[in-house]
Scaffold this motif. Sequence first.
Motif, PDB file in Angstrom:
ATOM      1  N   UNK A  29       0.716  -1.051   0.150  1.00 41.88           N
ATOM      2  CA  UNK A  29      -0.047  -0.174   0.092  1.00 41.88           C
ATOM      3  C   UNK A  29       0.833   1.419  -0.023  1.00 41.88           C
ATOM      4  N   UNK A  30       1.855   1.242   0.666  1.00 38.84           N
ATOM      5  CA  UNK A  30       2.915   2.312   0.876  1.00 38.84           C
ATOM      6  C   UNK A  30       3.751   2.588  -0.586  1.00 38.84           C
ATOM      7  N   UNK A  31       3.696   1.483  -1.046  1.00 40.28           N
ATOM      8  CA  UNK A  31       4.595   1.646  -2.477  1.00 40.28           C
ATOM      9  C   UNK A  31       3.710   2.226  -3.479  1.00 40.28           C
ATOM     10  N   UNK A  32       2.350   1.804  -3.442  1.00 41.73           N
ATOM     11  CA  UNK A  32       1.478   2.231  -4.270  1.00 41.73           C
ATOM     12  C   UNK A  32       1.227   3.834  -4.068  1.00 41.73           C
ATOM     13  N   UNK A  33       1.111   4.328  -2.889  1.00 48.05           N
ATOM     14  CA  UNK A  33       0.987   5.635  -2.652  1.00 48.05           C
ATOM     15  C   UNK A  33       2.109   6.566  -3.018  1.00 48.05           C
ATOM     16  N   UNK A  34       3.393   5.838  -3.288  1.00 45.89           N
ATOM     17  CA  UNK A  34       4.624   6.661  -3.537  1.00 45.89           C
ATOM     18  C   UNK A  34       4.482   6.995  -5.124  1.00 45.89           C
ATOM     19  N   UNK A  35       3.922   6.288  -5.867  1.00 46.78           N
ATOM     20  CA  UNK A  35       3.841   6.553  -7.298  1.00 46.78           C
ATOM     21  C   UNK A  35       2.644   7.584  -7.615  1.00 46.78           C
ATOM     22  N   UNK A  36       3.045   8.757  -8.193  1.00 42.92           N
ATOM     23  CA  UNK A  36       1.929   9.544  -8.530  1.00 42.92           C
ATOM     24  C   UNK A  36       1.606   9.516  -9.919  1.00 42.92           C
ATOM     25  N   UNK A  37       0.366   9.997 -10.182  1.00 37.08           N
ATOM     26  CA  UNK A  37       0.128  10.087 -11.488  1.00 37.08           C
ATOM     27  C   UNK A  37      -0.312  11.531 -11.996  1.00 37.08           C
ATOM     28  N   UNK A  38       0.738  11.886 -13.042  1.00 31.28           N
ATOM     29  CA  UNK A  38       0.632  13.241 -13.438  1.00 31.28           C
ATOM     30  C   UNK A  38      -0.633  13.710 -13.996  1.00 31.28           C
ATOM     31  N   UNK A  39      -1.537  12.741 -14.564  1.00 29.46           N
ATOM     32  CA  UNK A  39      -2.623  13.105 -15.206  1.00 29.46           C
ATOM     33  C   UNK A  39      -3.643  13.644 -14.121  1.00 29.46           C
ATOM     34  N   UNK A  40      -3.386  13.270 -12.751  1.00 31.73           N
ATOM     35  CA  UNK A  40      -4.082  14.165 -11.977  1.00 31.73           C
ATOM     36  C   UNK A  40      -3.946  15.641 -11.627  1.00 31.73           C
ATOM     37  N   UNK A  41      -2.871  16.132 -12.520  1.00 30.40           N
ATOM     38  CA  UNK A  41      -2.762  17.627 -12.192  1.00 30.40           C
ATOM     39  C   UNK A  41      -3.334  18.405 -13.637  1.00 30.40           C
ATOM     40  N   UNK A  42      -4.009  17.655 -14.182  1.00 32.56           N
ATOM     41  CA  UNK A  42      -5.014  18.087 -15.616  1.00 32.56           C
ATOM     42  C   UNK A  42      -6.075  19.567 -15.140  1.00 32.56           C
ATOM     43  N   UNK A  43      -6.691  19.132 -13.857  1.00 31.98           N
ATOM     44  CA  UNK A  43      -7.646  20.306 -13.347  1.00 31.98           C
ATOM     45  C   UNK A  43      -6.875  21.389 -13.104  1.00 31.98           C
ATOM     46  N   UNK A  44      -5.587  21.066 -12.194  1.00 33.75           N
ATOM     47  CA  UNK A  44      -4.909  22.351 -11.999  1.00 33.75           C
ATOM     48  C   UNK A  44      -4.529  23.273 -13.241  1.00 33.75           C
ATOM     49  N   UNK A  45      -3.951  22.567 -14.247  1.00 31.33           N
ATOM     50  CA  UNK A  45      -3.534  23.129 -15.140  1.00 31.33           C
ATOM     51  C   UNK A  45      -4.779  23.729 -16.219  1.00 31.33           C
ATOM     52  N   UNK A  46      -5.848  23.208 -16.156  1.00 30.58           N
ATOM     53  CA  UNK A  46      -6.925  23.913 -16.626  1.00 30.58           C
ATOM     54  C   UNK A  46      -7.329  25.173 -15.921  1.00 30.58           C
ATOM     55  N   UNK A  47      -7.367  25.151 -14.786  1.00 30.52           N
ATOM     56  CA  UNK A  47      -7.622  26.436 -13.979  1.00 30.52           C
ATOM     57  C   UNK A  47      -6.383  27.464 -14.295  1.00 30.52           C
ATOM     58  N   UNK A  48      -5.197  27.116 -14.328  1.00 26.21           N
ATOM     59  CA  UNK A  48      -4.045  28.099 -14.478  1.00 26.21           C
ATOM     60  C   UNK A  48      -4.361  28.529 -15.988  1.00 26.21           C
ATOM     61  N   UNK A  49      -4.322  27.752 -16.873  1.00 21.13           N
ATOM     62  CA  UNK A  49      -4.349  28.196 -18.358  1.00 21.13           C
ATOM     63  C   UNK A  49      -5.533  29.056 -18.615  1.00 21.13           C
ATOM     64  N   UNK A  50      -6.731  28.600 -17.972  1.00 22.53           N
ATOM     65  CA  UNK A  50      -7.890  29.539 -18.038  1.00 22.53           C
ATOM     66  C   UNK A  50      -7.755  30.950 -17.517  1.00 22.53           C
ATOM     67  N   UNK A  51      -7.519  30.802 -16.358  1.00 21.80           N
ATOM     68  CA  UNK A  51      -7.420  32.187 -15.431  1.00 21.80           C
ATOM     69  C   UNK A  51      -6.028  33.172 -15.977  1.00 21.80           C
ATOM     70  N   UNK A  52      -5.023  32.479 -16.322  1.00 25.20           N
ATOM     71  CA  UNK A  52      -3.899  33.478 -16.798  1.00 25.20           C
ATOM     72  C   UNK A  52      -4.119  33.774 -18.173  1.00 25.20           C
ATOM     73  N   UNK A  53      -4.707  32.855 -18.980  1.00 21.48           N
ATOM     74  CA  UNK A  53      -5.208  33.261 -20.389  1.00 21.48           C
ATOM     75  C   UNK A  53      -6.031  34.290 -20.684  1.00 21.48           C
ATOM     76  N   UNK A  54      -7.098  34.235 -19.766  1.00 19.65           N
ATOM     77  CA  UNK A  54      -8.090  35.298 -19.856  1.00 19.65           C
ATOM     78  C   UNK A  54      -7.441  36.549 -19.396  1.00 19.65           C
ATOM     79  N   UNK A  55      -6.683  36.630 -18.132  1.00 22.97           N
ATOM     80  CA  UNK A  55      -5.939  37.880 -17.864  1.00 22.97           C
ATOM     81  C   UNK A  55      -5.260  38.414 -18.743  1.00 22.97           C
ATOM     82  N   UNK A  56      -4.461  37.787 -19.337  1.00 23.88           N
ATOM     83  CA  UNK A  56      -3.432  38.276 -20.438  1.00 23.88           C
ATOM     84  C   UNK A  56      -4.249  38.429 -21.709  1.00 23.88           C
TER      85      UNK A  56
END
Length: 74
Positions: free
Chosen positions: A4-31
């Motif tokens: 269980x600990x080993x499984x928790x150590x491996x992250x999935x970069x796909x989980x960051x997609x909502x963060x990038x959507x927020x950043x691109x949308x907010x920064x994009x609209x601001x720019x």
Amino acid sequence: MKNKVEKLDKGNPVALIPLFVFLVLYLGMGIYFSMQGVEMAFYQFPAPIAALVGIIVAFFMASGSMEERVSSLY
């Protein structure tokens, strides 16, 4: 237990997609508004709206049926 600990150590970069959507949308609209010459450009598009879009993206990324997703919220 160790598995269980080993499984928790491996992250999935796909989980960051909502963060990038927020950043691109907010920064994009601001720019965009800044390039249009609007005063206080980053205040023209509310951050909670960009966050809501990120949350919606995260909701659709979740696995399982729609009933399972909604019932897990309660």
